[in-house]
Design a protein around this motif. Structure first.
Motif, mmCIF file in Angstrom:
data_model
loop_
_atom_site.group_PDB
_atom_site.id
_atom_site.type_symbol
_atom_site.label_atom_id
_atom_site.label_comp_id
_atom_site.label_asym_id
_atom_site.label_seq_id
_atom_site.Cartn_x
_atom_site.Cartn_y
_atom_site.Cartn_z
ATOM 1 N N ASP A 66 0.838 -1.205 0.000
ATOM 2 C CA ASP A 66 0.000 0.000 0.000
ATOM 3 C C ASP A 66 0.869 1.249 0.000
ATOM 4 O OD1 ASP A 66 -2.276 -1.498 0.015
ATOM 5 O OD2 ASP A 66 -2.582 -1.387 2.191
ATOM 6 N N SER A 67 1.927 1.242 0.802
ATOM 7 C CA SER A 67 2.826 2.390 0.872
ATOM 8 C C SER A 67 3.489 2.643 -0.472
ATOM 9 C CB SER A 67 3.887 2.158 1.954
ATOM 10 O OG SER A 67 4.810 3.227 1.995
ATOM 11 N N THR A 68 3.916 1.575 -1.130
ATOM 12 C CA THR A 68 4.563 1.701 -2.436
ATOM 13 C C THR A 68 3.596 2.247 -3.475
ATOM 14 O OG1 THR A 68 6.049 -0.146 -1.943
ATOM 15 C CG2 THR A 68 5.760 0.442 -4.257
ATOM 16 N N ARG A 69 2.351 1.766 -3.439
ATOM 17 C CA ARG A 69 1.342 2.254 -4.381
ATOM 18 C C ARG A 69 1.076 3.741 -4.173
ATOM 19 N NH1 ARG A 69 -1.152 -2.886 -3.636
ATOM 20 N NH2 ARG A 69 -2.415 -2.074 -1.919
ATOM 21 N N ILE A 70 1.005 4.156 -2.917
ATOM 22 C CA ILE A 70 0.764 5.571 -2.615
ATOM 23 C C ILE A 70 1.916 6.426 -3.134
ATOM 24 C CG2 ILE A 70 0.579 7.270 -0.752
ATOM 25 C CD1 ILE A 70 -0.897 5.131 0.878
ATOM 26 N N GLN A 71 3.131 5.983 -2.885
ATOM 27 C CA GLN A 71 4.302 6.740 -3.313
ATOM 28 C C GLN A 71 4.384 6.828 -4.832
ATOM 29 O OE1 GLN A 71 7.356 4.556 -1.266
ATOM 30 N NE2 GLN A 71 6.474 5.065 0.723
ATOM 31 N N ASN A 72 4.071 5.719 -5.502
ATOM 32 C CA ASN A 72 4.076 5.715 -6.967
ATOM 33 C C ASN A 72 3.000 6.641 -7.524
ATOM 34 O OD1 ASN A 72 6.189 3.895 -7.096
ATOM 35 N ND2 ASN A 72 4.865 2.104 -7.280
ATOM 36 N N TYR A 84 16.459 16.205 -3.001
ATOM 37 C CA TYR A 84 15.755 16.106 -1.717
ATOM 38 C C TYR A 84 14.265 15.841 -1.900
ATOM 39 C CZ TYR A 84 13.635 17.679 2.662
ATOM 40 O OH TYR A 84 12.888 17.767 3.805
ATOM 41 N N GLU A 85 13.616 16.603 -2.769
ATOM 42 C CA GLU A 85 12.166 16.474 -2.923
ATOM 43 C C GLU A 85 11.783 15.170 -3.622
ATOM 44 O OE1 GLU A 85 8.263 17.644 -2.225
ATOM 45 O OE2 GLU A 85 10.187 18.327 -1.424
ATOM 46 N N THR A 86 12.555 14.770 -4.624
ATOM 47 C CA THR A 86 12.277 13.495 -5.290
ATOM 48 C C THR A 86 12.438 12.340 -4.310
ATOM 49 O OG1 THR A 86 13.134 14.430 -7.359
ATOM 50 C CG2 THR A 86 12.830 12.049 -7.278
ATOM 51 N N SER A 87 13.492 12.411 -3.498
ATOM 52 C CA SER A 87 13.701 11.404 -2.458
ATOM 53 C C SER A 87 12.555 11.402 -1.452
ATOM 54 C CB SER A 87 15.027 11.667 -1.738
ATOM 55 O OG SER A 87 15.177 10.858 -0.599
ATOM 56 N N ASN A 88 12.074 12.589 -1.112
ATOM 57 C CA ASN A 88 10.948 12.727 -0.177
ATOM 58 C C ASN A 88 9.710 12.012 -0.691
ATOM 59 O OD1 ASN A 88 11.314 13.877 2.293
ATOM 60 N ND2 ASN A 88 10.534 15.889 1.756
ATOM 61 N N ILE A 89 9.452 12.154 -1.979
ATOM 62 C CA ILE A 89 8.275 11.516 -2.586
ATOM 63 C C ILE A 89 8.423 9.999 -2.544
ATOM 64 C CG2 ILE A 89 6.951 11.224 -4.713
ATOM 65 C CD1 ILE A 89 7.868 14.081 -5.486
ATOM 66 N N ILE A 90 9.590 9.520 -2.943
ATOM 67 C CA ILE A 90 9.822 8.082 -3.033
ATOM 68 C C ILE A 90 9.763 7.402 -1.668
ATOM 69 C CG2 ILE A 90 11.574 6.338 -3.583
ATOM 70 C CD1 ILE A 90 12.467 8.104 -5.867
ATOM 71 N N HIS A 91 10.254 8.090 -0.636
ATOM 72 C CA HIS A 91 10.317 7.488 0.702
ATOM 73 C C HIS A 91 9.143 7.881 1.595
ATOM 74 C CE1 HIS A 91 14.553 7.126 -0.676
ATOM 75 N NE2 HIS A 91 14.464 5.952 -0.055
ATOM 76 N N GLY A 140 8.014 10.852 2.484
ATOM 77 C CA GLY A 140 8.088 12.083 3.267
ATOM 78 C C GLY A 140 7.182 13.173 2.741
ATOM 79 N N GLU A 141 6.841 13.086 1.454
ATOM 80 C CA GLU A 141 5.918 14.043 0.831
ATOM 81 C C GLU A 141 4.808 13.257 0.166
ATOM 82 O OE1 GLU A 141 3.926 16.624 0.393
ATOM 83 O OE2 GLU A 141 5.744 17.885 0.353
ATOM 84 N N THR A 142 3.587 13.413 0.677
ATOM 85 C CA THR A 142 2.447 12.669 0.137
ATOM 86 C C THR A 142 1.449 13.572 -0.586
ATOM 87 O OG1 THR A 142 1.287 12.881 2.267
ATOM 88 C CG2 THR A 142 2.614 10.896 1.926
ATOM 89 N N ASN A 143 1.746 14.863 -0.637
ATOM 90 C CA ASN A 143 0.861 15.811 -1.311
ATOM 91 C C ASN A 143 1.490 16.223 -2.638
ATOM 92 O OD1 ASN A 143 -0.223 18.615 -2.009
ATOM 93 N ND2 ASN A 143 -1.589 18.035 -0.339
ATOM 94 N N TYR A 144 0.887 15.784 -3.751
ATOM 95 C CA TYR A 144 1.510 16.032 -5.049
ATOM 96 C C TYR A 144 1.467 17.503 -5.453
ATOM 97 C CZ TYR A 144 -3.166 16.124 -7.222
ATOM 98 O OH TYR A 144 -4.456 16.444 -7.564
ATOM 99 N N ILE A 145 0.541 18.273 -4.889
ATOM 100 C CA ILE A 145 0.497 19.711 -5.194
ATOM 101 C C ILE A 145 1.729 20.412 -4.636
ATOM 102 C CG2 ILE A 145 -0.725 21.878 -4.714
ATOM 103 C CD1 ILE A 145 -3.338 20.366 -4.904
ATOM 104 N N MET A 146 2.081 20.100 -3.390
ATOM 105 C CA MET A 146 3.248 20.713 -2.781
ATOM 106 C C MET A 146 4.539 20.176 -3.410
ATOM 107 S SD MET A 146 1.962 22.944 -0.954
ATOM 108 C CE MET A 146 3.564 23.594 -0.449
ATOM 109 N N ALA A 147 4.534 18.890 -3.773
ATOM 110 C CA ALA A 147 5.704 18.312 -4.436
ATOM 111 C C ALA A 147 5.930 18.998 -5.784
ATOM 112 C CB ALA A 147 5.507 16.816 -4.630
ATOM 113 N N THR A 148 4.847 19.233 -6.518
ATOM 114 C CA THR A 148 4.940 19.922 -7.804
ATOM 115 C C THR A 148 5.470 21.336 -7.623
ATOM 116 O OG1 THR A 148 3.104 18.652 -8.752
ATOM 117 C CG2 THR A 148 3.608 20.768 -9.780
ATOM 118 N N THR A 149 4.953 22.030 -6.615
ATOM 119 C CA THR A 149 5.376 23.406 -6.360
ATOM 120 C C THR A 149 6.865 23.474 -6.075
ATOM 121 O OG1 THR A 149 3.193 23.948 -5.458
ATOM 122 C CG2 THR A 149 5.009 25.428 -4.904
ATOM 123 N N THR A 150 7.346 22.576 -5.218
ATOM 124 C CA THR A 150 8.772 22.569 -4.874
ATOM 125 C C THR A 150 9.636 22.289 -6.089
ATOM 126 O OG1 THR A 150 8.278 21.810 -2.631
ATOM 127 C CG2 THR A 150 10.525 21.493 -3.413
#
Length: 224
Positions: free
Chosen positions: A16-22, A183-190, A192-202
């Protein structure tokens, strides 16, 4: 008889965690692509209309205001509107800068070189994190301090018109934005960042600042 691995609670949680991160990674890159295109369109519109640069005060107020709004509404549909407003505004402020470079004899080539270098750096760093699965979360504190110092130095270079400091700031931002992409790409994969709007902004801000910094440095090296 042993239970199948797939029925293990720990395995199910990991899946489930992997699916969410993907999903976050996929949505982030999809939204990032759309915002880059939209920002490019607003930059082109700004150039076509020959709009003047709004100035540093309006630029900073608009940027931080829209950044705050994006963060505030990141968990709602309004967050999508805010991120497009932010990236569109940044495109409008970029247009006059590109127009100034286009007026130079070698300006078009400088812009294309900076754009190509930005693309290579972003794709290369992102691919490195995704393929190696390395965790760059340890860079968070360093990047926060570094970006703050570089930002303040950039403000000082602008107001006091110190060309050498301005070049140093651009070089700093190239390194810092590269680090922020890691940092941010790593955050998404692991996770640490589950909000794609904020990930996109960064990631968008990283690409934008990386491009403008490379543009400045390449313009200087070309004596333009």
């Amino acid at each position: 008889m042993d239970k199948p691995i797939s029925s293990s609670p720990a395995y199910a949680a990991g899946s489930d965690s992997t699916r969410i991160q993907n999903r976050v990674l996929k949505n982030t890159y999809m939204l990032l692509s759309m915002t880059l295109l939209f920002s490019g369109a607003t930059a082109g519109l700004s150039m076509a209309l020959n709009l003047p640069h709004p100035g540093i005060i309006i630029t900073l107020v608009g940027y931080f205001g829209l950044l705050f709004a994006t963060s505030k509404f990141r968990n709602s549909g309004l967050g999508i509107v805010c991120v497009f407003a932010l990236t569109g505004f940044m495109g409008l402020t970029l247009g006059p800068i590109l127009s100034a470079y286009m007026s130079l004899p070698n300006g078009g080539q400088i812009i294309m070189n900076a754009m190509a270098a930005t693309g290579v750096i972003f794709l290369g760093l992102s691919a490195y994190v995704v393929t190696t699965n390395k965790d760059f979360s340890f860079m968070g504190g360093f990047l926060t301090v570094g970006i703050l110092v570089a930002f303040l130095a950039g403000i000082g270079a602008f107001f006091f018109e110190i060309a050498a400091l301005s070049l140093v700031v651009s070089a700093m931002f190239v390194l810092l934005m590269s680090g922020l992409i890691l940092y941010e790409t790593s955050n998404i994969i692991h996770g640490g960042e589950t909000n794609y709007i904020m990930a996109t902004t960064t990631l968008f801000v990283s690409i934008f600042n990386l491009f403008t910094s490379l543009l400045h440095l390449m313009g200087f090296m070309s004596d333009e």
